[in-house]
Design a protein around this motif. Structure first.
Motif, mmCIF file in Angstrom:
data_model
loop_
_atom_site.group_PDB
_atom_site.id
_atom_site.type_symbol
_atom_site.label_atom_id
_atom_site.label_comp_id
_atom_site.label_asym_id
_atom_site.label_seq_id
_atom_site.Cartn_x
_atom_site.Cartn_y
_atom_site.Cartn_z
ATOM 1 N N ASP A 185 60.387 19.512 76.306
ATOM 2 C CA ASP A 185 59.892 20.442 75.291
ATOM 3 C C ASP A 185 58.664 19.900 74.583
ATOM 4 N N LEU A 186 58.696 18.606 74.304
ATOM 5 C CA LEU A 186 57.551 18.002 73.634
ATOM 6 C C LEU A 186 56.323 18.045 74.550
ATOM 7 N N ARG A 187 56.546 17.781 75.835
ATOM 8 C CA ARG A 187 55.410 17.843 76.773
ATOM 9 C C ARG A 187 54.822 19.234 76.826
ATOM 10 N N GLU A 188 55.711 20.235 76.828
ATOM 11 C CA GLU A 188 55.230 21.628 76.820
ATOM 12 C C GLU A 188 54.403 21.889 75.561
ATOM 13 N N ALA A 189 54.927 21.429 74.438
ATOM 14 C CA ALA A 189 54.241 21.673 73.168
ATOM 15 C C ALA A 189 52.885 20.984 73.145
ATOM 16 N N ARG A 190 52.810 19.794 73.715
ATOM 17 C CA ARG A 190 51.554 19.049 73.714
ATOM 18 C C ARG A 190 50.469 19.750 74.516
ATOM 19 N N ARG A 191 50.887 20.515 75.513
ATOM 20 C CA ARG A 191 49.888 21.221 76.328
ATOM 21 C C ARG A 191 49.114 22.226 75.500
ATOM 22 N N ARG A 192 49.712 22.619 74.369
ATOM 23 C CA ARG A 192 49.045 23.593 73.506
ATOM 24 C C ARG A 192 48.277 22.910 72.379
ATOM 25 N N ILE A 193 48.197 21.609 72.435
ATOM 26 C CA ILE A 193 47.459 20.864 71.408
ATOM 27 C C ILE A 193 46.429 19.994 72.119
ATOM 28 N N GLY A 194 45.159 20.320 71.951
ATOM 29 C CA GLY A 194 44.130 19.520 72.615
ATOM 30 C C GLY A 194 43.818 18.285 71.789
ATOM 31 N N MET A 195 43.364 17.227 72.467
ATOM 32 C CA MET A 195 42.988 16.037 71.707
ATOM 33 C C MET A 195 41.730 15.421 72.303
ATOM 34 N N VAL A 196 40.806 15.058 71.431
ATOM 35 C CA VAL A 196 39.629 14.316 71.891
ATOM 36 C C VAL A 196 39.596 12.964 71.197
ATOM 37 N N PHE A 197 39.028 11.998 71.906
ATOM 38 C CA PHE A 197 39.149 10.611 71.472
ATOM 39 C C PHE A 197 37.784 9.989 71.201
ATOM 40 N N GLN A 198 37.815 8.957 70.390
ATOM 41 C CA GLN A 198 36.571 8.259 70.070
ATOM 42 C C GLN A 198 35.922 7.689 71.330
ATOM 43 N N GLN A 250 31.667 13.113 75.871
ATOM 44 C CA GLN A 250 32.509 13.760 74.868
ATOM 45 C C GLN A 250 32.627 15.253 75.134
ATOM 46 N N ARG A 251 31.581 15.837 75.710
ATOM 47 C CA ARG A 251 31.678 17.253 76.080
ATOM 48 C C ARG A 251 32.754 17.443 77.146
ATOM 49 N N VAL A 252 32.790 16.516 78.098
ATOM 50 C CA VAL A 252 33.841 16.587 79.116
ATOM 51 C C VAL A 252 35.202 16.448 78.434
ATOM 52 N N GLY A 253 35.266 15.496 77.499
ATOM 53 C CA GLY A 253 36.522 15.301 76.764
ATOM 54 C C GLY A 253 36.955 16.580 76.066
ATOM 55 N N ILE A 254 35.995 17.280 75.506
ATOM 56 C CA ILE A 254 36.315 18.519 74.805
ATOM 57 C C ILE A 254 36.749 19.604 75.795
ATOM 58 N N ALA A 255 36.015 19.706 76.904
ATOM 59 C CA ALA A 255 36.388 20.693 77.925
ATOM 60 C C ALA A 255 37.816 20.420 78.405
ATOM 61 N N ARG A 256 38.116 19.148 78.613
ATOM 62 C CA ARG A 256 39.459 18.779 79.077
ATOM 63 C C ARG A 256 40.509 19.146 78.033
ATOM 64 N N ALA A 257 40.167 18.889 76.766
ATOM 65 C CA ALA A 257 41.127 19.183 75.700
ATOM 66 C C ALA A 257 41.399 20.676 75.578
ATOM 67 N N LEU A 258 40.431 21.485 76.023
ATOM 68 C CA LEU A 258 40.586 22.934 75.888
ATOM 69 C C LEU A 258 41.275 23.567 77.091
ATOM 70 N N ALA A 259 41.575 22.750 78.093
ATOM 71 C CA ALA A 259 42.073 23.296 79.351
ATOM 72 C C ALA A 259 43.366 24.089 79.191
ATOM 73 N N GLY A 260 44.228 23.636 78.328
ATOM 74 C CA GLY A 260 45.508 24.323 78.182
ATOM 75 C C GLY A 260 45.465 25.485 77.208
ATOM 76 N N ASP A 261 44.274 26.008 76.919
ATOM 77 C CA ASP A 261 44.083 27.065 75.917
ATOM 78 C C ASP A 261 44.804 26.730 74.620
ATOM 79 N N PRO A 262 44.499 25.571 74.051
ATOM 80 C CA PRO A 262 45.227 25.180 72.844
ATOM 81 C C PRO A 262 44.800 26.015 71.642
ATOM 82 N N LYS A 263 45.689 26.081 70.677
ATOM 83 C CA LYS A 263 45.322 26.727 69.420
ATOM 84 C C LYS A 263 44.802 25.688 68.454
ATOM 85 N N VAL A 264 45.129 24.444 68.751
ATOM 86 C CA VAL A 264 44.800 23.367 67.841
ATOM 87 C C VAL A 264 44.067 22.265 68.591
#
Ligand SMILES: Nc1ncnc2c1ncn2[C@@H]1O[C@H](COP(=O)(O)OP(=O)(O)OP(=O)(O)O)[C@@H](O)[C@H]1O
Ligand SMILES: [Mg+2]
Lengths: 341, 239
Positions: free
Chosen positions: A82-95, A153-167
């Protein structure tokens, strides 16, 4: 959209305890860009990592888009389903971007899609869309090692958006970039926020970042949020530390001993009145302008002015009252000889 | 001894050595790679953190590594006979060779995998990937240059051990050098064999280094240095 209640995190290592979070209540509204600032070690990274449970909070709850993540099984090293499913909806970008050097840009963006379980055609289409969104279509087949920091970082952002996150969570996403690249990444985040209605929680140590993209901000110190709110409210809040940081007048003079120094803040929609000359005329006093600045914060014009009035604070009760009546925010600040406001 | 005579003896022996080393390498990689990855995963902070399992695996690996090869070979005699049906010949030699190389290779792999940036692990976790995804799509691919270098090291170590295995019935080049060079004083022949082994080792080292360079250079040098060419995504960006 993101709510934390009484969140605490205590690290234990070899008998020593470090309290990284000491009861944090954060409330990020849907569709806003929320910035968290604070000195090094304040607990900012710990906070954002608790939001997607990369770090298990010691107590308190985290709710993202109505789902109480703290209730889901699994933890830092191994998450339950369940946590893994939830994480797919939360994008993350890193330093430091955290891109896989063994994969091309496109394959990096496809990784979360593989995790979600899309087939190859769908992955390709989605990755192409995302790369287009961040303006990197021509780099699809490059490897991360061939890109500049900003492109990574743009790639990082694109990757973070892959799961259509709301956050979207971002921990110092621009700290490794030069000022110009920082600006373009921040603009991208702002655009995504506006186009996709994405809620963004970002950590930074640069006030400029808050100033240029955030709607709201929180200041952390010693594992606590000491101040938070919408920027426009913060600027109107007397004695607000964040407001002063956002809009520093420290380089201006601090006035003469025995005088009263005021900081006057006025926001764009308040009528720009020539209040200084009005004040001087009405009360027949000599006003010394120590400094003034106008900036755009959260899309609004904000001005701040530091002035000096002769005499002690008591002598100036009436003029101060006059200014406040004009709808201006007036802070009486400590003068050079130590007289307290 | 004439060159022709030498050749007649050398080629079959070379073939035996290559088979012995080849089969052992494949078995070592197949079994040692998961073991090495498991050592990382079960360690503190790993995705499958499990101290008891980690301790036991570590102890077994250390024990196996500290056994002298000759003792390992003798100790495995009956196991070998049961597995291969004989305790002589190059096929039989692969059993102790593999058993001896697994812990060695696993430790190397452990180091390679541990060097993968912790941030990448976090990125996969933040995407909602499970442990298997983590291993298959991140840890192993990212550690691949190191793992290939470790395979090279292991192959070369296996060639060394295969000479020893050869003298106790395994056949191959080591056995030949021992029988002719040492027992029959054909010193010249011995040196020819030594030179041949040296050439084999060098070729393997060069090939390994080349592969590692290719892998490690992904994304650094030009766009052409690519060993694992991404499949069939050409049309996407060709336009
Ligand atoms: N894994 C850990 N184990 C022990 N202590 C930790 C760990 N991670 C963070 N801390 C401690 O928790 C506190 C908060 O750390 P955190 O990384 O959240 O700070 P930060 O605000 O992000 O700082 P910076 O601006 O330097 O990134 C620090 O005192 C830090 O030493
Ligand atoms: Mg930090």
């Amino acid at each position: 959209m993101i709510t934390t209640t009484d969140l605490t995190k205590v690290y234990r290592s070899r008998g020593r305890e470090v309290t990284a979070l000491a009861g944090v209540d954060l409330h990020v509204r849907p569709g806003e860009v929320y910035g968290v600032v604070g000195t090094s070690g304040a607990g900012k990274s710990t906070l954002i990592r608790c939001v997607n449970m990369l770090e298990r909070p010691s107590s308190g709850t985290v709710t993202v888009d109505g789902v109480d993540l703290t209730a889901l099984a699994g933890g830092e090293n191994r998450a339950g389903k369940d946590l893994r499913e939830a994480r797919r909806r939360i994008g993350m970008v890193f330093q430091h971007f955290n891109l896989l050097s063994s994969r091309t840009v496109q394959q990096n963006v496809e990784l979360p899609l593989e995790i979600i379980g899309l087939d190859r055609t769908q992955r390709r289409r989605k990755a192409a869309e995302l790369l287009d969104l961040v303006g990197l279509t021509d780099k699809a087949r490059s490897y991360p090692g061939q890109l500049s920091g900003g492109q990574k970082q743009r790639v990082g952002i694109a990757r973070a958006l892959a799961g259509d996150p709301k956050v979207l969570l971002s921990d110092e996403a621009t700290s490794a970039l030069d000022p110009e690249t920082t600006r373009s990444i921040l603009k991208l985040l702002r655009d995504l926020n506006e186009q996709l209605g994405l809620t963004v929680l970002l950590i930074t140590h640069e006030m400029d970042v808050i100033k240029s993209v955030c709607d709201s901000a929180a200041l952390m110190r010693g594992g606590r949020v000491v101040e938070s709110g919408a920027l426009t409210d913060l600027l109107a809040r007397p004695g607000s530390e964040l407001a002063r940081e956002l809009f520093p007048l420290s380089e201006f003079g601090t006035g003469h001993p025995g005088a009263t120094v005021l900081e006057i803040t006025f926001q764009g929609d308040a009528p720009a009145q020539p209040f200084v000359s009005q004040l001087a005329r009405t009360y027949q006093i000599e006003i010394n302008i120590l400094g003034a600045a106008v900036e755009t914060i959260a899309g609004r014009m904000v001005g701040r002015m530091r002035v000096e009035l002769p005499g002690s604070r008591h002598d100036n009760v009436v003029p101060i009252g006059f200014l406040r009546e004009q709808g201006l925010q007036v802070d009486v600040i400590e003068t050079a000889n130590g007289a307290v406001a | 001894m004439t060159w022709d005579q030498m050749q007649e003896l050398m080629w079959p022996a070379t073939w035996e050595t290559l088979q012995m080393v080849g089969v052992s390498t494949v078995c070592t990689v197949v079994l040692g790679l998961p073991l090495g990855v498991l050592l990382v995963l079960t360690a503190k902070g790993g995705a499958l953190q499990n101290q008891p399992v980690n301790k036991v695996l570590g102890a077994v690996v250390n024990l196996a590594r500290s056994l002298p090869f000759i003792i390992l070979m003798i100790a495995l005699f009956s196991f070998t006979r049961w597995l291969v049906g004989s305790s002589l010949g190059w096929q039989a030699a692969t059993v102790p060779l593999t058993v001896g190389a697994i812990p060695f290779f696993a430790r190397l792999v452990e180091t390679n995998v541990r060097e993968v940036d912790r941030g990448l692990v976090e990125a996969v976790q933040a995407m909602g990937g499970n442990t298997w995804t983590l291993v298959r799509k991140t840890l192993v691919p990212e550690a691949l240059p190191g793992i290939v270098a470790s395979v090279t090291t292991t192959v070369i170590a296996l060639i060394g051990y295969s000479a020893m295995a050869g003298t106790v019935g395994g056949g191959g080049l080591g056995d030949l050098a021992y029988r002719y060079g040492y027992l029959r004083f054909e010193t010249a022949f011995m040196w020819v064999i030594v030179a041949e082994i040296a050439i084999i080792v060098t070729v393997i080292q060069l090939a390994g280094d080349y592969a590692v360079r290719r892998l490690a250079n992904r994304g650094r040098g030009g766009g052409r240095t690519r060993l694992l060419r991404p499949r069939a995504d050409t049309d996407l960006v060709a336009s």
